[in-house]
Scaffold this active site. Structure first.
Site: not given
Ligand code: NCD
Length: 310
Positions: A59-60, A87, A109
């Site tokens: 999703r993100t 690496k 992320r």
């Molecule tokens: C969440 C995350 O990755 O923090 N999902 C998201 O980004 N929509 C929640 C999760 O992984 O449970």
């Protein structure tokens, strides 16, 4: 308000209520683009956005990438498995090399708390935190606020109950701060083993009994058990968790008539939420996903706004 105070979006801890309203208002005006047959407008033409995802995401990642494309930015994506991190390159070296190619925004992320903050200290591009370890996930909290405001027409005074793995959920941490800053009353509920002792300092109350926590709720948000972040088993079995804290159709009789159900995804159906709840007409889970694109378009637009002071 014409600009955000910071060059980066690192967490809800750093955003003030007026800035949050500004982001939500901007997202509201941009959402209309997503309903058009041709979903593309030119404001970020010639801008480059790099997505650096060192953890799994559906999703993100898609939401950020679509948001950038809807605004005509050039986008590039790198994931952990395909980066030189495997690496042995350090995060800072990776970032400095990416920076040398002059992107405007880096969306990151990472499984380590503070990784995007570290990046922001070392590079000139704007940084957006797309989830750092168990710390924060600000764009998720903003899309949650947006979805609630869209549904109820307000946030202030509403009662939000968050159920699940509070300790390991960056969504919970960002949402508690986000909703309490905007005047909602936040209750958190879950097993004691997943409840940090100091959680109330973020702006919520703790209730361990699910029935008690659901009473008076206008919004119930379930969270996934973050098994990948737990060092050891914090509950006897998924079946037992589902029996005690799972949201199933038996909760409907406890909820207020107009109470809605949310989940950041991905859902473990049958654990934190049953299919009858996830797919019920109380669920606004897929609205959250749609709204995520508009909110991320707003973040890109505001971070790259010409009026923003350096
Ligand atoms: C969440 C995350 O990755 O923090 N999902 C998201 O980004 N929509 C929640 C999760 O992984 O449970």
């Amino acid at each position: 308000m014409k600009k955000l105070k910071s060059r980066h979006i690192l967490g809800m801890a750093h955003l003030e209520p007026e800035e949050i309203t500004f982001i939500l208002d901007t997202a509201e005006s941009l959402k209309e683009i997503l309903q058009r047959p041709i979903k593309k407008v030119p404001p970020l033409r010639g801008r480059t956005i790099v997505h650096l995802f060192f953890e799994p995401s559906t999703r993100t990642k898609l939401s950020f990438e679509l948001a950038a494309k809807r605004l005509s930015a050039d986008t590039v994506s790198i994931s952990k498995g395909t980066s030189s991190v495997v690496k042995g390159e350090t995060l800072i070296d990776t970032a400095k090399n990416i920076e040398a190619m002059k992107p405007d925004i880096i969306v990151m992320r990472h499984s380590m708390t503070g990784a995007p903050h570290l990046l922001a200290k070392h590079i000139d591009s704007a940084v957006i935190n797309a989830g750092d370890g168990i710390n924060e996930h600000p764009s998720q909290a903003l899309l949650d606020l947006f979805s609630v405001r869209e549904h109820f027409g307000r946030i202030k005074g509403l009662n939000l109950t968050i159920v699940g793995d509070i300790a390991h959920s960056r969504v919970a941490h960002s949402d508690i701060m986000a909703f309490s800053k905007m005047g909602a009353n936040v209750t958190v509920c879950g097993p004691a083993t997943m409840m940090p002792p100091d959680i109330e300092s973020l702006g919520c109350r703790t209730v361990f009994d699910l029935k008690e926590a659901l009473k008076d709720a206008d919004i119930v948000m379930a969270l996934r058990i973050q098994k990948e972040r737990q060092g050891m088993a914090l509950f006897p079995s998924e079946r037992e968790y589902a029996q005690v804290f799972g949201l199933n159709s038996s909760i409907f009789s406890l909820l207020k008539k107009d109470c809605v159900v949310m989940h950041p995804g991905p859902i473990n159906r049958g654990v934190e939420m049953s299919p009858e709840v996830a797919d019920s007409n109380r669920s606004i889970i897929l609205d959250q996903v749609t709204n995520g694109v508009a909110v991320r378009m707003a973040l890109f637009t505001l971070l790259l706004a010409d009026s923003r002071e350096e």
